[in-house]
Write a protein that holds these residues in place. Structure first.
Motif, PDB file in Angstrom:
ATOM      1  N   VAL A  53       0.807  -1.302   0.043  1.00 44.06           N
ATOM      2  CA  VAL A  53       0.012  -0.130  -0.206  1.00 44.06           C
ATOM      3  C   VAL A  53       0.725   1.379   0.052  1.00 44.06           C
ATOM      4  O   VAL A  53       0.662   2.171  -0.728  1.00 44.06           O
ATOM      5  CB  VAL A  53      -0.879  -0.064   1.376  1.00 44.06           C
ATOM      6  N   ALA A  54       2.108   1.173   0.738  1.00 43.36           N
ATOM      7  CA  ALA A  54       2.740   2.532   1.039  1.00 43.36           C
ATOM      8  C   ALA A  54       4.016   2.363  -0.357  1.00 43.36           C
ATOM      9  O   ALA A  54       4.649   3.560  -0.235  1.00 43.36           O
ATOM     10  CB  ALA A  54       3.646   2.191   2.132  1.00 43.36           C
ATOM     11  N   GLN A  72      -0.774   2.395  -7.228  1.00 44.82           N
ATOM     12  CA  GLN A  72       0.056   1.390  -7.272  1.00 44.82           C
ATOM     13  C   GLN A  72       1.099   1.052  -8.118  1.00 44.82           C
ATOM     14  O   GLN A  72       2.319   0.312  -8.058  1.00 44.82           O
ATOM     15  CB  GLN A  72      -0.812  -0.036  -7.563  1.00 44.82           C
ATOM     16  N   THR A  73       1.248   2.424  -9.034  1.00 45.00           N
ATOM     17  CA  THR A  73       2.462   2.553  -9.722  1.00 45.00           C
ATOM     18  C   THR A  73       3.474   3.539  -9.091  1.00 45.00           C
ATOM     19  O   THR A  73       4.628   3.624  -9.946  1.00 45.00           O
ATOM     20  CB  THR A  73       2.440   2.562 -11.310  1.00 45.00           C
ATOM     21  N   VAL A  79       4.025   8.788  -3.086  1.00 46.13           N
ATOM     22  CA  VAL A  79       2.810   8.419  -2.269  1.00 46.13           C
ATOM     23  C   VAL A  79       2.930   9.170  -0.921  1.00 46.13           C
ATOM     24  O   VAL A  79       1.825   9.584  -0.456  1.00 46.13           O
ATOM     25  CB  VAL A  79       2.944   6.860  -1.875  1.00 46.13           C
ATOM     26  N   VAL A  80       4.033   9.450  -0.300  1.00 42.01           N
ATOM     27  CA  VAL A  80       4.430   9.926   0.971  1.00 42.01           C
ATOM     28  C   VAL A  80       3.665  11.529   0.714  1.00 42.01           C
ATOM     29  O   VAL A  80       3.222  12.053   1.365  1.00 42.01           O
ATOM     30  CB  VAL A  80       5.678  10.051   1.338  1.00 42.01           C
ATOM     31  N   VAL A  85       1.629   7.625   4.599  1.00 36.84           N
ATOM     32  CA  VAL A  85       3.013   7.341   5.292  1.00 36.84           C
ATOM     33  C   VAL A  85       2.956   6.118   5.949  1.00 36.84           C
ATOM     34  O   VAL A  85       2.269   5.695   6.675  1.00 36.84           O
ATOM     35  CB  VAL A  85       3.269   8.731   5.977  1.00 36.84           C
ATOM     36  N   TYR A  86       4.369   5.222   5.571  1.00 38.65           N
ATOM     37  CA  TYR A  86       4.404   3.957   6.482  1.00 38.65           C
ATOM     38  C   TYR A  86       5.420   4.357   7.352  1.00 38.65           C
ATOM     39  O   TYR A  86       6.660   4.867   7.375  1.00 38.65           O
ATOM     40  CB  TYR A  86       4.851   3.143   5.378  1.00 38.65           C
ATOM     41  N   VAL A  87       5.115   3.768   8.688  1.00 37.61           N
ATOM     42  CA  VAL A  87       6.132   3.451  10.019  1.00 37.61           C
ATOM     43  C   VAL A  87       6.604   2.420   9.973  1.00 37.61           C
ATOM     44  O   VAL A  87       5.749   1.303  10.331  1.00 37.61           O
ATOM     45  CB  VAL A  87       5.607   4.333  10.935  1.00 37.61           C
ATOM     46  N   SER A  88       7.948   1.749   9.986  1.00 35.78           N
ATOM     47  CA  SER A  88       8.217   0.621   9.923  1.00 35.78           C
ATOM     48  C   SER A  88       8.154  -0.067  11.315  1.00 35.78           C
ATOM     49  O   SER A  88       8.285   0.688  12.226  1.00 35.78           O
ATOM     50  CB  SER A  88       9.527   0.130   9.060  1.00 35.78           C
TER      51      SER A  88
END
Ligand code: ATP
Length: 247
Positions: A53-54, A72-73, A79-80, A85-88
């Protein structure tokens, strides 16, 4: 009243690692201003879903629709920039940079909003305001986790993905984090969490999904999921008929 505006739709998502087919025609939809949790057995594909998703996992098959546009591309950067936003998982701070410098790194995409974002972060995590000059590497585990989430907030997200946010936290820090997540939601930020701390992650959720065999096997409110016999059996080893807990 809760809004039912969809912010994210995942349609027929397939993700492979070489020959391993992890997500198989997975579908889900997330409404704005919710705390949405994904649970599942170890290796069921929770992290894979969040990373796809991220924009971190590419290529993927299927559609990821964010604010009504396919993403998705797109690159992670794009994306951010759009607010996702993704936090691992883990406590990945820059150890030889101060707390403030770590936060400033998070604001790289929204520099003009840095001051406002800092105010928001200090409201949610007041402890960080007292430690701005401290080297991030010297923080406790719970404080480092706060900093990783705060750094994500500095990018001005409206959808924040948190991978295993309770991993390694002492109960007191985990309780604090639950409160912080509820507070983040009040700032019009939707939360999408995945993780192994099933009870905690479901208790805080307004909506939740169980991933099984690469698909969504169950959906409901966090409370509904906690009480669901299938989930209780697969994730807690509690068999409904006998009430026997399998170690
Ligand atoms: P956990 O709860 O243990 O964190 P998870 O539900 O987040 O697991 P994933 O990390 O998404 O699961 O992994 C899903 C499957 O994909 C697992 O079988 C894992 O071994 C495999 N996998 C994950 N990353 C890779 C990779 N880079 N290369 C090959 N296989 C991978």
């Amino acid at each position: 009243m809760e809004t039912q505006r969809p912010i994210l739709k995942v349609c027929n998502l397939n993700v492979h690692y070489g020959d391993i087919h992890v997500l198989k025609q997975l579908n889900l939809s997330i409404c704005a201003n919710q705390i949405v949790s994904v649970v599942g057995a170890n290796g069921s594909g929770k992290t894979t879903l969040l990373k796809a998703v991220a924009g971190i996992l590419r290529p993927v098959q299927g559609a990821i629709i964010y604010h009504h546009k396919q993403i998705q591309t797109l690159s992670v950067h794009e994306v951010v920039r759009r607010g996702l936003v993704y936090v691992s998982e883990g406590m990945n701070v820059f150890p030889f940079m101060s707390v403030l410098e770590n936060l400033e790194v998070g604001a790289y995409i929204a520099r003009e909003k840095k001051k406002d974002r800092l105010s928001l972060v200090f409201e949610i995590f007041p402890l960080l305001a007292d430690k701005l000059r401290q080297m991030a590497g010297t923080l406790s585990g719970g404080q480092k986790r706060m900093l990783t989430i705060a750094r994500g907030l500095m990018s001005d997200p409206d959808l924040l993905l948190l991978d295993d946010p309770f991993l390694g936290l002492a109960p007191k820090d985990a309780n604090r984090l639950c409160d912080a997540l509820k507070q983040i939601r009040r700032y019009d930020i939707t939360l999408f969490l995945a993780g192994q701390h099933v009870r905690r992650i479901l208790r805080v959720a307004t909506k939740a999904f169980l991933v099984e065999e690469g698909k969504i096997a169950l959906a409901g409110t966090g409370e509904q999921m906690l009480g669901h016999p299938h989930l209780r059996e697969t994730l807690f080893g509690i068999v409904a008929e006998s009430g026997v807990e399998i170690p």
